[in-house]
Design a protein around this motif. Sequence first.
Motif, PDB file in Angstrom:
ATOM      1  N   GLY A  86     -75.395   7.924  35.725  1.00 43.00           N
ATOM      2  CA  GLY A  86     -74.435   8.474  36.684  1.00 43.00           C
ATOM      3  C   GLY A  86     -74.321   7.622  37.941  1.00 43.00           C
ATOM      4  O   GLY A  86     -73.218   7.409  38.468  1.00 43.00           O
ATOM      5  N   ILE A  87     -75.446   7.113  38.399  1.00 42.20           N
ATOM      6  CA  ILE A  87     -75.443   6.282  39.606  1.00 42.20           C
ATOM      7  C   ILE A  87     -74.673   4.981  39.369  1.00 42.20           C
ATOM      8  O   ILE A  87     -73.858   4.563  40.184  1.00 42.20           O
ATOM      9  N   GLU A  88     -74.913   4.353  38.227  1.00 38.52           N
ATOM     10  CA  GLU A  88     -74.184   3.120  37.895  1.00 38.52           C
ATOM     11  C   GLU A  88     -72.684   3.401  37.784  1.00 38.52           C
ATOM     12  O   GLU A  88     -71.858   2.592  38.207  1.00 38.52           O
ATOM     13  N   MET A  89     -72.325   4.555  37.248  1.00 39.07           N
ATOM     14  CA  MET A  89     -70.904   4.925  37.141  1.00 39.07           C
ATOM     15  C   MET A  89     -70.268   5.040  38.529  1.00 39.07           C
ATOM     16  O   MET A  89     -69.084   4.770  38.711  1.00 39.07           O
ATOM     17  N   HIS A  90     -71.060   5.443  39.493  1.00 33.00           N
ATOM     18  CA  HIS A  90     -70.546   5.568  40.857  1.00 33.00           C
ATOM     19  C   HIS A  90     -70.409   4.218  41.540  1.00 33.00           C
ATOM     20  O   HIS A  90     -69.389   3.899  42.122  1.00 33.00           O
ATOM     21  N   ARG A  91     -71.455   3.430  41.447  1.00 31.97           N
ATOM     22  CA  ARG A  91     -71.444   2.238  42.276  1.00 31.97           C
ATOM     23  C   ARG A  91     -70.364   1.252  41.821  1.00 31.97           C
ATOM     24  O   ARG A  91     -69.884   0.459  42.616  1.00 31.97           O
ATOM     25  N   TYR A 132     -90.139  -5.102  37.711  1.00 37.34           N
ATOM     26  CA  TYR A 132     -90.833  -3.985  37.084  1.00 37.34           C
ATOM     27  C   TYR A 132     -90.253  -2.704  37.670  1.00 37.34           C
ATOM     28  O   TYR A 132     -90.085  -2.595  38.898  1.00 37.34           O
ATOM     29  N   GLY A 133     -89.899  -1.789  36.799  1.00 37.13           N
ATOM     30  CA  GLY A 133     -89.244  -0.561  37.230  1.00 37.13           C
ATOM     31  C   GLY A 133     -89.334   0.501  36.153  1.00 37.13           C
ATOM     32  O   GLY A 133     -90.065   0.332  35.173  1.00 37.13           O
ATOM     33  N   PRO A 134     -88.609   1.594  36.331  1.00 39.38           N
ATOM     34  CA  PRO A 134     -88.722   2.711  35.388  1.00 39.38           C
ATOM     35  C   PRO A 134     -88.095   2.409  34.026  1.00 39.38           C
ATOM     36  O   PRO A 134     -87.035   1.806  33.934  1.00 39.38           O
ATOM     37  N   MET A 135     -88.769   2.865  32.978  1.00 36.89           N
ATOM     38  CA  MET A 135     -88.347   2.634  31.597  1.00 36.89           C
ATOM     39  C   MET A 135     -86.906   3.042  31.315  1.00 36.89           C
ATOM     40  O   MET A 135     -86.284   2.514  30.402  1.00 36.89           O
ATOM     41  N   ALA A 136     -86.423   4.017  32.066  1.00 33.71           N
ATOM     42  CA  ALA A 136     -85.101   4.574  31.769  1.00 33.71           C
ATOM     43  C   ALA A 136     -83.953   3.748  32.328  1.00 33.71           C
ATOM     44  O   ALA A 136     -82.796   3.967  31.975  1.00 33.71           O
ATOM     45  N   PHE A 137     -84.247   2.802  33.196  1.00 31.45           N
ATOM     46  CA  PHE A 137     -83.179   2.195  33.987  1.00 31.45           C
ATOM     47  C   PHE A 137     -82.186   1.375  33.160  1.00 31.45           C
ATOM     48  O   PHE A 137     -80.971   1.567  33.260  1.00 31.45           O
ATOM     49  N   ASP A 138     -82.680   0.450  32.347  1.00 31.49           N
ATOM     50  CA  ASP A 138     -81.760  -0.404  31.574  1.00 31.49           C
ATOM     51  C   ASP A 138     -80.892   0.428  30.638  1.00 31.49           C
ATOM     52  O   ASP A 138     -79.685   0.205  30.524  1.00 31.49           O
ATOM     53  N   LEU A 139     -81.528   1.371  29.972  1.00 30.07           N
ATOM     54  CA  LEU A 139     -80.813   2.244  29.046  1.00 30.07           C
ATOM     55  C   LEU A 139     -79.683   2.966  29.771  1.00 30.07           C
ATOM     56  O   LEU A 139     -78.539   3.005  29.309  1.00 30.07           O
ATOM     57  N   GLY A 140     -79.998   3.538  30.916  1.00 29.38           N
ATOM     58  CA  GLY A 140     -78.987   4.261  31.684  1.00 29.38           C
ATOM     59  C   GLY A 140     -77.848   3.364  32.129  1.00 29.38           C
ATOM     60  O   GLY A 140     -76.676   3.736  32.049  1.00 29.38           O
ATOM     61  N   MET A 141     -78.179   2.159  32.581  1.00 33.76           N
ATOM     62  CA  MET A 141     -77.122   1.270  33.055  1.00 33.76           C
ATOM     63  C   MET A 141     -76.228   0.820  31.908  1.00 33.76           C
ATOM     64  O   MET A 141     -75.001   0.769  32.036  1.00 33.76           O
ATOM     65  N   ALA A 142     -76.822   0.508  30.767  1.00 33.58           N
ATOM     66  CA  ALA A 142     -76.015   0.083  29.619  1.00 33.58           C
ATOM     67  C   ALA A 142     -75.053   1.195  29.211  1.00 33.58           C
ATOM     68  O   ALA A 142     -73.857   0.963  29.029  1.00 33.58           O
ATOM     69  N   VAL A 143     -75.558   2.410  29.102  1.00 32.02           N
ATOM     70  CA  VAL A 143     -74.709   3.524  28.683  1.00 32.02           C
ATOM     71  C   VAL A 143     -73.603   3.774  29.704  1.00 32.02           C
ATOM     72  O   VAL A 143     -72.455   4.065  29.354  1.00 32.02           O
TER      73      VAL A 143
END
Lengths: 425, 425
Positions: free
Chosen positions: A360-365, A263-274
Amino acid sequence: MENGQSEAALRYEALTVDTLATRLGDVHEVASRVGGEPASWEIREVGDGNLNLVFIVTGTAGSVVVKQALPYVRMVGESWPLPLYRAHFEYYALVRQAKRAPNIAPEVFYFDKPQALFVMEYLYPHTILRRKLIKGERVAHLGETIGQFCARTAFRGSELSLPSPEKKQDVGLFSGNVAIPAITESLVFTDPYYGAEMNHHTPELSPVVDELRRNVRLKAKVQRLLMKFTANTETMLHGDLHSGSIMATDTDVRVIDPEFSQYGPMAFDLGMAVANFLMAYFSQPAHRKDNVLATYQAWILEVIEACFTSFDAEFRYLWQTERTGILFPRALFEEQGNSADDACDALLDEIRLDALAYCGIEMHRRVLSLAHNADFEEIEDTALRARLEARNVLMGQALIMNPDAAREVPALIELAQAYNRQDVL
Amino acid sequence: MENGQSEAALRYEALTVDTLATRLGDVHEVASRVGGEPASWEIREVGDGNLNLVFIVTGTAGSVVVKQALPYVRMVGESWPLPLYRAHFEYYALVRQAKRAPNIAPEVFYFDKPQALFVMEYLYPHTILRRKLIKGERVAHLGETIGQFCARTAFRGSELSLPSPEKKQDVGLFSGNVAIPAITESLVFTDPYYGAEMNHHTPELSPVVDELRRNVRLKAKVQRLLMKFTANTETMLHGDLHSGSIMATDTDVRVIDPEFSQYGPMAFDLGMAVANFLMAYFSQPAHRKDNVLATYQAWILEVIEACFTSFDAEFRYLWQTERTGILFPRALFEEQGNSADDACDALLDEIRLDALAYCGIEMHRRVLSLAHNADFEEIEDTALRARLEARNVLMGQALIMNPDAAREVPALIELAQAYNRQDVL
Ligand SMILES: Nc1ncnc2c1ncn2[C@@H]1O[C@H](COP(=O)(O)OP(=O)(O)O)[C@@H](O)[C@H]1O
Ligand SMILES: Nc1ncnc2c1ncn2[C@@H]1O[C@H](COP(=O)(O)OP(=O)(O)O)[C@@H](O)[C@H]1O
Ligand SMILES: [Mg+2]
Ligand SMILES: [Mg+2]
């Protein structure tokens, strides 16, 4: 006893291609779908992932996939133990996704808790999306499907929709999955931003990396987002929605491997996919050129646009039609003659901003931490790789520092195009 | 078996003044502190609260307080059942508060899980703060102590401080407490903003109430804060930190009754405490006058200022000295020669804004929803009461709609003073 098994079967044992038929041959849910004599089943271990065993089992009637957790991180070895219970949560996540966003996750046929394994639908002729993106293949409705999947799971896993007691009980259940979120917390949110032990990056990228790691405001923003990630149990996430967790044909899109579900923030999956679409975009100049490059990159940007657009459209639709939870109740809005549309737009706006920052964070890691992406990693010319990774890293930084500037999709697209032209290395 | 009791004792039975001595007389932790023959104990039921049984038990050696849950809401009756397990969470919360903010919560001597009861330190000669505020009594260090209590519990119950596995396990434990958060969710966040069945308000206040309930943007903002409240497990809250949950002498401040404890947003307790100080402030013109009124109101504003100031100071101190969790790790900041002070300030700023908004919501629900405050409720002249409640309701609205305008404490104080002079009724 779970699944009516004997004491002996309760002792965990990793499957092998040699033992699988004997061990699962008399499980009806498996045998009936595979067909024929278990002894004659064709069994291949295909786990290209980092963590688990994955077998494709084929018989006279068809194929199934068997996935089993190992008590350690596969790509590292027994020196990095990881609890078997993570397979239980992957199974729980698959079951929930099937309800909340039907026909996207593989159907599960069988679950053996003590053995930390489950048996699922064999996706065929689907291949891993990341490979398609590296090869320059198109997938119809890719952005739409992923955006819709994110919206449906986000909305239907939250107290906008679920009865609160059910949602809270589920948060309690998933809070048992401690080991897996801990990996995301360090590998995604923290390690990229200092010289953590397991990190590696392309040597030529060092000047960019050093400067990034000196950006204190950036680190603070990322940590604030980590705080939301660890504490904000808004909805059940896939948790690892990169292009290696998407399988597709030219026309069908499926999502696998929710092992990092929490369970986590609604935005997370969307951000990681993009983020993974953007990394595919920035890596393209190493994989093709000229006109083909330009049109394929343009197509990826369309995918990103569709992803955001369909997320919003689907979320708005569910807001209108399935808002049955305690949040923003109709009793306060529609039943008082008040529209709740503006409230939905405001929430979508917040989700967008957070998604851009998580992006942005996923792009970094993926270029700075332990687990890298084939999109960049397979570029053999390290100078070129570093140049493309630099564009990706700097755009990631911009998204974290000032997501507001990319809040409208056309602005995001222009930003990507600008970084795609701009070289610091 | 819990506490080594017999089968029979496991069956829950509500205590009475007549059965208490027999039932607890041979419990060493109780008997040794009370002293003398149980048969000669003096036993008074003093539960002035809404929910539970509370006994003061006195013997030759001293007094203890016994608190036991009832399987229903006391002030409503058996028609509103409420699970006994809520007493377990109150006990868990007391134990955690004792560690995280020592010497503020009453010490717990004994816990009987099946009987949903615990025995604690008798606070004497402390009285309920709300009564003191109505009487016009001062309490030294009130704001400092409450601000510090909120900062300590907020910080030390979060992943800024706790090891993540421990914190996540605790979130899992508290997710079992479904019934109690549901009360806050409806009574505090939702019912005030429409004509919910159990609501009541001073008749003369109706024009203000009607207008408030037409404010769609307000309702949307409150629901967004509810979403944070239900999903944001940042830290373990007291959950009901009003002036009826504070007991004090002229110089000592203690916090009781964490029955509404849950993991939630760091800003919540602070906001609720300040709301209750503001309601004491706005109700004063009905309780005293002239010079005494002015100086006592000025003192309450000092309490509010001290509350915010000491919250920030204590939080900053803990940030410097006890930041041992996964969030904002020293490895990313101090160990890189980077200060994390700005990050702390930014977080405190967010907490302040949310606290002001939660404050506004508490100010509303106490005059519009089911559970009202004696501060206003005991004002017999309903026209006067409505006039003072209107100031309170309108300031609450301002805090929710635009917390930014009150972000600096002097601005907040001026806002209170302005509403204290301004009459719409
Ligand atoms: N349901 C499936 N159908 C077809 N192939 C699958 C299926 N599930 C997994 N695979 C294949 O196995 C690989 C590893 O599976 P994955 O679930 O990603 O494992 P891991 O958790 O170890 O990353 C995938 O990349 C994919 O090639
Ligand atoms: N530890 C204590 N020492 C002295 N008095 C107490 C103590 N705990 C509770 N009380 C008294 O009992 C009353 C009700 O207790 P409280 O915990 O608020 O119950 P409820 O949960 O029903 O609201 C308090 O208002 C206070 O007067
Ligand atoms: Mg995988
Ligand atoms: Mg009480």
